[in-house]
Design an enzyme around this catalytic site. Structure first.
Site: not given
Length: 498
Positions: A42, A62, A75, A100, A145, A189-190, A330, A332, A397
């Site tokens: 990311q 892509h 990219d 992190r 991740h 992760n997750e 994590n 939200y 997160e």
């Protein structure tokens, strides 16, 4: 009133001070750790530089740009590969205790296998880690991740049990080369997002739609890989490195649509958060009983000769159980849950028997899946604590999305309300939350949403080749929380005076 200048932008902070008997409840424990979080794909960019090779996210974006809202990719992203020193300066200025971030598997092992190690990739992470430590910032490192090598996906990815071996060998290289300077590792992760959206719904890389069998097989192998990596660290590296290692479940809060339907809340928890957590953190190990029972019954009704939920041998149950030194959470948002009526001899609704929706009155974010429900944060922390005998919890997160700009009062409101509920869980319920990481340090590539949704405390100009960073109001608000060790009774009002 205090003024502050950073990266060419001047601000005035106005603190609204009130005397409150609840002041202690708004204070963080003395040893509490504050941080922020990112992930390699990311923010790093440099997708084909420095010896890095293609990951499944490179391939996905892509070959299928249409699956990303704005047709974008990672990219270049935030170009943190080249700008990591600037990012560390921002972290230092913010005053965080930890950062992190995740490692790019293909930057370290360009063929995916451990027989070819890319020194240039290792040096990038060594330089980042050294820069953090020189600024008194603890690195919290995630091994995976979502961005595994393309070659392994061509052989089935997480539906292939060989991923257990391939990732374990990758982890061993990381522990050997980077581990001496890292005290906190997270393996994966997750996992629920990987298996649900990568192998069931096909909305995230690798974009496969393999049905329930595919997603259950995916999780089975992820849990085995996590456990093996934990044991490698425990037996081969912990004595010398004296660090800690865990996994990162994504856990959503739940409130019953019908006030007394506690069964719906528990079932929702077990089929989501418990799917990852129960095999590791529970006293019995293995998948939650309700999952095993419901899926076995549904499998029979669907005509299968046995459950489509893979079975751990007794040896694997014991091998996986207890393989975490802390609970990395994590979180939200939350859902409204209800038990779906079921007739005898008919299948359970969505296997769990629970329907999850959102309350239309909940405040919105820029993301259609993220509504603002602060009380759900407290409830999920309490649920994890009571379910798993009060483990040490790190919030790895938590954050809010908008679409632009540095004047992000709604993000401050979200962070304030969620952190307040977290403090209530600590002070009133005895939950052992030891640290909190806001997602995210920077605006970044938000997977299928591209750059259309922003989670950063710092704005990134993605139309500028230099990827200019500009602190948002929320960054300065968070900086004040870290500095004072308290959550303000009233929000910090930040006024731009340039």
């Amino acid at each position: 009133m205090a003024s502050y200048s950073f990266l060419g932008v001047a601000y005035v902070f106005i603190f609204v001070v009130t005397n409150s008997c609840a002041d202690d409840k708004l204070s963080f424990p003395k040893d509490f750790l504050f941080g922020t979080a990112t992930s390699a794909y990311q923010i790093e960019g440099a997708w084909n530089e420095g010896g890095r090779t293609e990951s499944v996210w490179d391939q996905w974006t892509h070959e299928h740009p249409n699956v990303i809202v704005d047709g974008s990719n990672g990219d270049v992203a935030c170009d943190s590969y080249h700008k990591y020193k600037e990012d560390v300066r921002i972290l230092k200025n913010m005053g965080v205790n930890f950062y992190r971030f995740s490692l790019s598997w293909t930057r370290i092992l360009p063929t995916g296998y451990a027989n070819v190690i890319n020194q240039e990739g290792l040096d990038y992470y060594k330089n980042l880690i050294n820069e953090l430590l020189a600024n008194d910032i603890e690195p919290f490192v995630t091994l995976y991740h979502w961005d595994h090598p393309v070659i392994f996906e061509s052989m089935g990815g997480w539906t292939n049990e060989m991923m257990v071996e391939w990732m374990s060998e990758y982890a061993r290289v990381v522990f050997k080369e980077l581990g001496p300077k890292i005290k906190y590792f997270m393996t994966i992760n997750e996992p629920t997002v990987v298996c649900d959206e990568g192998y069931f719904e096909g909305t995230k890389a690798p974009g496969k739609k393999l049905g329930y069998i595919g997603k259950y097989l995916c999780m089975h192998n992820i849990l085995k890989a996590h456990a093996k990596i934990y044991h490698i660290y425990d037996k081969e590296f912990r004595k010398q490195q004296k660090g800690y290692i865990g996994i990162v479940p994504a856990c959503t809060g739940a409130f019953p649509k019908n006030p007394f339907d506690t069964q719906a809340v528990d079932a929702f928890f077990q089929f989501s958060c418990g799917w990852v957590s129960h095999p590791i953190f529970s006293k019995t190990g293995d998948y939650p009983e309700i999952m095993r029972n419901h899926i076995t019954e549904n499998s029979r009704l669907d005509g299968f000769s046995k459950s489509i939920l893979p079975v751990f041998s007794p040896e694997w149950v014991q091998y996986i159980k207890g393989t975490a030194d802390f609970f990395a959470l994590n979180h939200y948002t939350s859902r409204i849950v209800e038990t779906v009526p079921r007739e005898q001899g008919k299948a359970w609704y969505d296997y769990s028997g629970v329907k999850a929706t959102m309350d239309p009155s909940w405040p919105k974010s820029a993301s259609n899946w993220l509504k603002v429900v602060p009380a759900g944060f407290r409830e999920i922390i309490k649920k994890i604590s009571s379910e798993y005998d009060y483990p040490t919890i790190f919030i790895t997160e938590n954050g809010f999305s908008d679409r632009c700009c540095t004047f992000d009062y709604l993000r401050i409101s979200y962070l304030h309300s969620y952190m307040k509920e977290m403090l209530i869980a600590i002070h009133e319920s005895g939950c052992k939350v030891k640290g909190y990481a806001a997602w995210s340090l920077l605006d970044n590539f938000e997977w299928a949403r591209g750059y259309t949704e922003r989670f950063g405390l710092v704005n990134v100009n993605f139309t500028d080749p230099n990827r200019t960073r500009t602190p948002k109001w929320s960054m300065n608000w968070y900086k004040n929380v870290i500095k004072t060790g308290k959550l303000p009774d009233e929000y910090l009002v930040t006024t731009n005076i340039v």
